[in-house]
Design a protein around this motif. Structure first.
Motif, PDB file in Angstrom:
ATOM      1  N   LYS A 315       0.833  -1.204   0.000  1.00  0.00           N
ATOM      2  CA  LYS A 315       0.000   0.000   0.000  1.00  0.00           C
ATOM      3  C   LYS A 315       0.867   1.253   0.000  1.00  0.00           C
ATOM      4  O   LYS A 315       0.611   2.213  -0.744  1.00  0.00           O
ATOM      5  CB  LYS A 315      -0.917   0.000   1.227  1.00  0.00           C
ATOM      6  CG  LYS A 315      -1.949  -1.123   1.247  1.00  0.00           C
ATOM      7  CD  LYS A 315      -2.729  -1.117   2.562  1.00  0.00           C
ATOM      8  CE  LYS A 315      -3.717  -2.273   2.637  1.00  0.00           C
ATOM      9  NZ  LYS A 315      -4.427  -2.328   3.949  1.00  0.00           N
ATOM     10  N   ALA A 316       1.905   1.254   0.834  1.00  0.00           N
ATOM     11  CA  ALA A 316       2.783   2.424   0.934  1.00  0.00           C
ATOM     12  C   ALA A 316       3.546   2.690  -0.356  1.00  0.00           C
ATOM     13  O   ALA A 316       3.929   3.832  -0.632  1.00  0.00           O
ATOM     14  CB  ALA A 316       3.766   2.228   2.092  1.00  0.00           C
ATOM     15  N   ALA A 317       3.763   1.655  -1.160  1.00  0.00           N
ATOM     16  CA  ALA A 317       4.503   1.806  -2.412  1.00  0.00           C
ATOM     17  C   ALA A 317       3.680   2.490  -3.496  1.00  0.00           C
ATOM     18  O   ALA A 317       4.211   2.849  -4.546  1.00  0.00           O
ATOM     19  CB  ALA A 317       4.970   0.445  -2.905  1.00  0.00           C
ATOM     20  N   GLY A 318       2.389   2.663  -3.256  1.00  0.00           N
ATOM     21  CA  GLY A 318       1.541   3.308  -4.255  1.00  0.00           C
ATOM     22  C   GLY A 318       0.901   2.352  -5.235  1.00  0.00           C
ATOM     23  O   GLY A 318       0.441   2.765  -6.309  1.00  0.00           O
ATOM     24  N   VAL A 319       0.869   1.065  -4.877  1.00  0.00           N
ATOM     25  CA  VAL A 319       0.185   0.083  -5.721  1.00  0.00           C
ATOM     26  C   VAL A 319      -1.295   0.440  -5.760  1.00  0.00           C
ATOM     27  O   VAL A 319      -1.935   0.598  -4.720  1.00  0.00           O
ATOM     28  CB  VAL A 319       0.391  -1.345  -5.168  1.00  0.00           C
ATOM     29  CG1 VAL A 319      -0.496  -2.347  -5.909  1.00  0.00           C
ATOM     30  CG2 VAL A 319       1.852  -1.749  -5.261  1.00  0.00           C
ATOM     31  N   THR A 320      -1.845   0.562  -6.965  1.00  0.00           N
ATOM     32  CA  THR A 320      -3.255   0.925  -7.083  1.00  0.00           C
ATOM     33  C   THR A 320      -4.160  -0.293  -7.275  1.00  0.00           C
ATOM     34  O   THR A 320      -5.324  -0.269  -6.891  1.00  0.00           O
ATOM     35  CB  THR A 320      -3.461   1.908  -8.255  1.00  0.00           C
ATOM     36  OG1 THR A 320      -2.794   1.410  -9.418  1.00  0.00           O
ATOM     37  CG2 THR A 320      -2.900   3.277  -7.908  1.00  0.00           C
ATOM     38  N   THR A 321      -3.604  -1.345  -7.879  1.00  0.00           N
ATOM     39  CA  THR A 321      -4.329  -2.604  -8.008  1.00  0.00           C
ATOM     40  C   THR A 321      -3.368  -3.746  -7.706  1.00  0.00           C
ATOM     41  O   THR A 321      -2.283  -3.811  -8.284  1.00  0.00           O
ATOM     42  CB  THR A 321      -4.903  -2.814  -9.425  1.00  0.00           C
ATOM     43  OG1 THR A 321      -5.772  -1.730  -9.763  1.00  0.00           O
ATOM     44  CG2 THR A 321      -5.697  -4.114  -9.499  1.00  0.00           C
ATOM     45  N   LEU A 322      -3.746  -4.643  -6.808  1.00  0.00           N
ATOM     46  CA  LEU A 322      -2.925  -5.793  -6.469  1.00  0.00           C
ATOM     47  C   LEU A 322      -3.508  -7.008  -7.177  1.00  0.00           C
ATOM     48  O   LEU A 322      -4.639  -7.410  -6.907  1.00  0.00           O
ATOM     49  CB  LEU A 322      -2.918  -6.014  -4.952  1.00  0.00           C
ATOM     50  CG  LEU A 322      -1.944  -7.066  -4.422  1.00  0.00           C
ATOM     51  CD1 LEU A 322      -0.503  -6.608  -4.642  1.00  0.00           C
ATOM     52  CD2 LEU A 322      -2.195  -7.320  -2.936  1.00  0.00           C
ATOM     53  N   MET A 323      -2.732  -7.590  -8.106  1.00  0.00           N
ATOM     54  CA  MET A 323      -3.209  -8.730  -8.885  1.00  0.00           C
ATOM     55  C   MET A 323      -2.746 -10.023  -8.207  1.00  0.00           C
ATOM     56  O   MET A 323      -1.564 -10.356  -8.197  1.00  0.00           O
ATOM     57  CB  MET A 323      -2.694  -8.656 -10.324  1.00  0.00           C
ATOM     58  CG  MET A 323      -3.242  -9.767 -11.200  1.00  0.00           C
ATOM     59  SD  MET A 323      -3.066  -9.432 -12.977  1.00  0.00           S
ATOM     60  CE  MET A 323      -1.282  -9.269 -13.116  1.00  0.00           C
ATOM     61  N   VAL A 324      -3.692 -10.752  -7.648  1.00  0.00           N
ATOM     62  CA  VAL A 324      -3.417 -11.874  -6.766  1.00  0.00           C
ATOM     63  C   VAL A 324      -3.496 -13.201  -7.509  1.00  0.00           C
ATOM     64  O   VAL A 324      -4.453 -13.465  -8.247  1.00  0.00           O
ATOM     65  CB  VAL A 324      -4.430 -11.883  -5.604  1.00  0.00           C
ATOM     66  CG1 VAL A 324      -4.223 -13.089  -4.700  1.00  0.00           C
ATOM     67  CG2 VAL A 324      -4.331 -10.586  -4.810  1.00  0.00           C
ATOM     68  N   SER A 325      -2.479 -14.032  -7.294  1.00  0.00           N
ATOM     69  CA  SER A 325      -2.524 -15.436  -7.702  1.00  0.00           C
ATOM     70  C   SER A 325      -2.609 -16.271  -6.445  1.00  0.00           C
ATOM     71  O   SER A 325      -1.817 -16.075  -5.514  1.00  0.00           O
ATOM     72  CB  SER A 325      -1.258 -15.819  -8.484  1.00  0.00           C
ATOM     73  OG  SER A 325      -1.138 -15.101  -9.675  1.00  0.00           O
ATOM     74  N   GLY A 326      -3.548 -17.189  -6.414  1.00  0.00           N
ATOM     75  CA  GLY A 326      -3.678 -18.029  -5.228  1.00  0.00           C
ATOM     76  C   GLY A 326      -4.978 -18.796  -5.248  1.00  0.00           C
ATOM     77  O   GLY A 326      -5.835 -18.587  -6.121  1.00  0.00           O
ATOM     78  N   ASP A 327      -5.137 -19.694  -4.279  1.00  0.00           N
ATOM     79  CA  ASP A 327      -6.360 -20.475  -4.210  1.00  0.00           C
ATOM     80  C   ASP A 327      -7.491 -19.626  -3.625  1.00  0.00           C
ATOM     81  O   ASP A 327      -7.301 -18.460  -3.260  1.00  0.00           O
ATOM     82  CB  ASP A 327      -6.140 -21.758  -3.414  1.00  0.00           C
ATOM     83  CG  ASP A 327      -5.674 -21.517  -1.976  1.00  0.00           C
ATOM     84  OD1 ASP A 327      -5.908 -20.402  -1.442  1.00  0.00           O
ATOM     85  OD2 ASP A 327      -5.069 -22.428  -1.389  1.00  0.00           O
ATOM     86  N   THR A 328      -8.658 -20.226  -3.532  1.00  0.00           N
ATOM     87  CA  THR A 328      -9.830 -19.489  -3.054  1.00  0.00           C
ATOM     88  C   THR A 328      -9.619 -18.946  -1.655  1.00  0.00           C
ATOM     89  O   THR A 328     -10.026 -17.823  -1.327  1.00  0.00           O
ATOM     90  CB  THR A 328     -11.081 -20.390  -3.093  1.00  0.00           C
ATOM     91  OG1 THR A 328     -11.286 -20.845  -4.429  1.00  0.00           O
ATOM     92  CG2 THR A 328     -12.310 -19.622  -2.644  1.00  0.00           C
ATOM     93  N   GLY A 329      -8.936 -19.721  -0.799  1.00  0.00           N
ATOM     94  CA  GLY A 329      -8.662 -19.261   0.545  1.00  0.00           C
ATOM     95  C   GLY A 329      -7.788 -18.023   0.556  1.00  0.00           C
ATOM     96  O   GLY A 329      -8.003 -17.103   1.358  1.00  0.00           O
TER      97      GLY A 329
END
Length: 339
Positions: A315-329
């Protein structure tokens, strides 16, 4: 910070990821992104997901530039955008020499020049201001080579697409990141470290200055693999194979963009060791040689509370969208912590 879902590309069989995309939509994710390497393509799953959802935006991360003419890419984008009621986002990238020359059978050439021409043509098609004409090192529209019939004529798209359809570029090197800042609406980095944002920001700012624009509205959308579990060591172990593959084996010894990236992060010794082991066939040893610190910089792993703390740097880095790879959990955990 918005959330996006990265579906990735296929293994030996195609995975129907609609349920995970629907879950991301239910959780409040902003977008879902597909990918391609040299198996499944990025466009077909994007269409499949768009047809099976109602709100979530759908993008390609990424459509390989050497695989399609600019006109074909623009046609695809306009078609998917129209069918999804304006929910499509166009992610583009050159890929690497192994795929470009070894799979698509075209020269790798100069990726910056090719990307610049490509985006320029796509935007001209989307704008529909006039029939498209382009004379570049990579693309001639209409074609005018020595074997041309001379019958080609400038054309304007029959379909009226969105002139401002968002275009994202995948990039991790200094010049490529600067180009994304200059000509794109968003940037998709892989193995992004929020702790190195000052370095990336310098490159992005160079691009913004070249275009005479501000960062306002520009989407910084790094991909991150998320592994939730009580045992941090076990979570790291699950993530090491992917890092070892890219740092060690994704590209030739003399040309591996991911290896160069982790060297920029300061992991020179580890980058050399991982690559030496991987290219000699010792993949398990290469995985073991990936430093804990590197895993922690570019992934989110461990118990929920640890991931919550790690997210603060993103968040502090200025990321505007975090694109997540991972399982449903993993999706549910990140949604609870971010949204």
């Amino acid at each position: 910070m918005r959330l996006a879902l990265q579906l990735g590309y296929s293994g030996s069989g195609i995975a129907k990821e609609v349920e995970r995309a629907r879950e991301a939509e239910r959780l409040g994710f902003d977008s879902v992104w597909t990918a391609e390497a040299y198996g499944s393509d990025a466009v077909s799953p994007a269409a499949w997901v768009a047809a099976s959802t109602t709100r979530i935006h759908v993008g390609t991360a990424i459509m390989q530039i050497p695989a399609r003419t600019p006109a074909m890419a623009a046609m695809t984008a306009m078609t998917l955008d129209g069918l999804s009621d304006g929910r499509f986002r166009m992610g583009l990238g050159v890929s690497g020499p192994q795929v470009v020359e070894g799979w698509h059978g075209v020269p790798f050439g100069k990726p910056l020049a090719r990307t610049r021409e490509y985006v320029e043509i796509v935007r001209a098609i989307l704008r529909r201001e006039k029939p498209v004409e382009h004379r570049g090192d990579y693309y001639q529209i209409p074609y005018g080579g020595p074997d041309a019939t001379g019958l080609g004529k400038p054309l304007k798209s029959i379909l009226h697409g969105r002139a401002d359809l968002p275009i994202y570029l995948a990039a991790i090197g200094p010049k490529n990141v600067a180009l994304a800042g200059e000509i794109a609406d968003g940037w998709i980095p892989i193995f992004f470290s929020p702790h190195r944002m000052a370095m990336f920001r310098e490159w992005l700012d160079e691009g913004f200055r070249a275009a005479g624009k501000t960062p306002s509205g520009f989407d910084i959308m790094p991909g991150v693999v998320v592994k939730v579990g009580d045992d941090v060591a076990a979570c790291r172990a699950a993530l090491r194979p992917r890092l070892a593959l890219y740092v060690g084996g994704m590209g030739a010894r003399r040309r591996n963009f991911y290896n160069e990236l982790v060297r920029r992060y300061g992991y020179d010794e580890a980058a050399t060791k991982v690559q030496d082991l991987y290219l000699s066939g010792r993949k398990v040893d290469a995985e073991a040689a990936v430093p804990d610190a590197l895993v922690d910089e570019v992934t989110l792993c461990g118990p929920r509370e640890r991931i919550r703390d790690q997210l603060e740097a993103w968040k502090a880095a200025g990321v505007t969208t975090l694109m997540v790879s991972g399982d449903t959990g993993a999706l549910r955990t990140v949604a609870e912590l971010v949204l």
